[in-house]
Scaffold this active site. Structure first.
Site, PDB file in Angstrom:
ATOM      1  N   ASP A 132       0.838  -1.210   0.000  1.00 44.40           N
ATOM      2  CA  ASP A 132       0.000   0.000   0.000  1.00 44.40           C
ATOM      3  C   ASP A 132       0.870   1.257   0.000  1.00 44.40           C
ATOM      4  O   ASP A 132       2.094   1.197  -0.096  1.00 44.40           O
ATOM      5  CB  ASP A 132      -0.947  -0.012   1.205  1.00 44.40           C
ATOM      6  N   ASP A 144       1.614   3.402   2.388  1.00 43.49           N
ATOM      7  CA  ASP A 144       2.557   3.486   3.502  1.00 43.49           C
ATOM      8  C   ASP A 144       3.804   2.661   3.213  1.00 43.49           C
ATOM      9  O   ASP A 144       4.933   3.080   3.494  1.00 43.49           O
ATOM     10  CB  ASP A 144       1.905   2.998   4.804  1.00 43.49           C
TER      11      ASP A 144
END
Length: 638
Positions: free
Chosen positions: A504, A506
């Site tokens: 993702d 992050d």
């Protein structure tokens, strides 16, 4: 008792002689380096270099490169003399056909038609022809136009004279890369733009135009000041602030044609770009070594002559060249390159010629500009003192030997293998993901180092702050090869370093932070091809009895479009690597037989520097501009 089939006799029948352009198609990497993006674009450079050679020798003033609407075909045109079309006395073939179908056929061997050239082996145009699914050559000579067509290096339409009369002379080559050779055949407009603009800097007065039919743009480059203008652009793109106003520049056309320009800046690194006959030499060579040697010796002589040697600190060549941004361009009649891709110059005599010419001119420049020179020396002394102050801190993270474990971090789960090249270190985001990776790895050759929390942004951090950071310390100690200019790749404890973070946004951020650290403080590992990025799945898609793994939203949509009609799909989005079962993480990400690893490479040093500076630097406005310029083309995970 063996039951295998008897070995075939090794005799004359086993020897295969590749003819014509077959060697190029069988082993393209020998001629263009690779079949990836760099090799694909190298096809353009080979043809452009031929046009540049015409301009370099005073026979052309304009080059036009057109990227056609399909994004997969290129035309390079010039107003040079035009490739000869008359028949060769020995082969009885048109010279144009020889140039485009025979390796080592060209007009650059005898030194009569070209004083200097970038294409010196006579293989560039024929290599491009061999690796193109189709090529068309149009030559303008003697008031007429001539055309010849090829497919994969083979003549499909013999030389014919076109009816329409034309003015002027020149050559136009249109080609489309062969998808049988290249996995991807779509050209990158930005890569082409950067290379063509550089060509216009290196050959001042030559007009270079790029017509981009994909993006419907047209750019023309013409730089009368040559590499002086180029230096100004490099400084601006790197956001490097010079410490003196006027750059040192030198040009001479004697035994070799030489141009050099440089400025000292407030930056802490050295950035030199070198070229031979207009060809970028990313790995340097004797011309770059001569340029560096000249700078070091000229500055040392100035310091000694004016009694400026500081007490208590030793000035090294690293201190002298710290902060330098420079460009050196030489034109050599018979350059000896390392390989067809011409990445490094090997002529031993060039080093002495460059060093002698630049050293004398730089000493005169410094003595004629005392205030500027004194400011440069003050900056060098400050660099020497700073380097001495950090030497002790750097020594603390020097490698203690692969066999010693006292310096290794406690949370490193090392592998059993003592063979460096076979082993891999996975730097994993988070203790949870690290725990899963430890359960599923092959402990014989795979080591796991989990990192806790967000990694330090090293772009603007001081060396002391970097070395005080526990996570960064763990990475350095695990690798065992030191940091900064003292990085010793031969002491690296692993054959591969693999960055493994969540799929993702992050996870991408953490990967970017780690890439910034490696690029700024261990670039040797990237240059040596040791750094990789793992590609774990973001989605699991179950359709009937089949399971598919999607790395991102686009990949998920592609899978659904291709397989979704069979049954109702069940889609699971992973929240992180720690949520995966060990078996799944092994099958999708760690198993060499099934995983995808992306090797980190730097194709354009200048563009990479700029992007990292924009994304990771302190200037928030640069980051905002970068995001806004690309917002329309990206899916942003908020």
């Amino acid at each position: 008792m063996s039951t295998s089939a008897p070995a075939k006799k090794y005799n004359a029948d086993a020897i295969v002689a590749l003819e014509g352009l077959d060697p190029v198609r069988k082993r393209p990497g020998m001629y263009i380096g690779s079949v990836g993006s760099a090799g694909l674009h190298h096809l353009i450079w080979e043809i452009v270099d031929n046009s540049v050679d015409e301009a370099m020798n005073g026979h052309a003033s304009e080059i036009v490169v057109t990227l056609h609407k399909d994004g997969q075909s290129i035309t390079v045109s010039d107003n040079g003399r035009g490739i000869p079309i008359d028949k060769h006395p020995k082969t009885k073939k048109p010279a144009l056909e020889m140039v485009l179908t025979i390796l080592h056929a060209g007009g650059k061997f005898e030194g009569q038609n070209y004083k200097t050239s970038g294409g010196l082996h006579g293989v560039g145009a024929s290599v491009v022809n061999a690796l193109s699914k189709e090529m068309t050559a149009v030559v303008r000579r003697d008031g007429a136009q001539y055309k010849m067509e090829f497919e994969r290096g083979v003549v499909t339409s013999k030389l014919k004279k076109l009816k329409a009369a034309v003015r002027g002379t020149g050559t136009s080559i249109t080609f489309a890369p062969d998808p049988q050779i290249f996995p991807k055949t779509t050209f990158d407009s930005q890569v082409i733009t950067a290379r063509l603009e550089t060509a216009s800097f290196l050959h001042r007065g030559v007009k270079v135009t790029f017509v981009d039919e994909v993006n419907k743009t047209k750019q023309t480059f013409l730089h009368e000041q040559g590499i002086v203008d180029y230096l100004a652009k490099v400084l601006k793109d790197r956001k490097a602030r010079p410490i003196h106003e006027q750059p040192f520049s030198h040009a001479v056309d004697d035994e070799i044609r030489l141009e050099g320009v440089l400025q000292w800046t407030e930056s802490t690194d050295e950035h030199l770009r070198s070229y031979v006959n207009g060809i970028p030499t990313g790995s340097g060579g004797t011309h770059e070594n001569g340029f560096k040697g000249a700078i070091t010796k000229a500055v040392r002589n100035y310091i000694d002559t004016h009694s400026l040697t500081p007490r208590g600190v030793k000035i090294t060549h690293e201190d002298i060249r710290e902060g330098i941004v420079g460009i050196v361009s030489v034109f050599v009649a018979d350059p000896q390159f390392q390989g067809q891709t011409k990445d490094r110059l090997n002529n031993p005599e060039v080093q002495a010629l460059v060093e002698g010419a630049v050293r004398a001119e730089m000493e005169q420049w410094m003595n004629s500009n005392r205030s500027t020179a004194d400011g440069i020396v003050a900056r060098i002394i400050a660099a020497a003192r700073a380097r001495a102050a950090s030497r002790a801190a750097s020594a603390a993270v020097s490698r203690k030997g692969a066999g010693k474990r006292t310096m290794l971090p406690g949370k490193l789960s090392d592998c059993l293998s003592s063979g460096k090249m076979e082993s891999e270190l996975f730097i994993v985001e988070g203790d949870s993901a690290g725990g899963t990776a430890k359960q599923c790895r092959d402990r014989n050759y795979q080591a796991i180092l989990p990192l806790r929390g967000k990694v330090l942004n090293t772009e603007s951090a001081t060396l002391k702050k970097i070395l005080d950071n526990r996570e960064i310390q763990d990475v350095i100690n695990s690798l065992g090869c030191g940091i900064g200019p003292k990085t010793d790749v031969s002491s690296l404890r692993y054959g591969r370093i693999v960055l493994l973070a969540d799929a993702d946004s992050d996870g991408h951020h953490i990967t970017t932070l780690l890439l910034t650290f490696f690029y700024r403080h261990m670039p040797q590992l990237i240059a040596d091809g040791r750094l990789y990025i793992a590609v774990p799945p973001l989605y699991r898609i179950d359709i009937g009895k089949q399971t598919y793994w999607a790395k991102d939203e686009i990949h998920r949509q592609e899978i659904l479009e291709e397989h979704g009609g069979r049954a109702k799909p069940e889609i699971t989005r992973f929240k992180g690597l720690g949520e995966m079962m060990p078996k799944v993480l092994w099958e999708t990400t760690l198993d060499p037989a099934q995983r995808t690893l992306l090797r980190v490479e730097v194709d354009d040093q200048l563009e990479t520097d700029r992007v990292i500076s924009d994304l990771m630097g302190r200037d928030a406005s640069a980051r905002f501009r970068f995001i806004m310029e690309r917002a329309a083309d990206a899916d942003v995970d908020v």
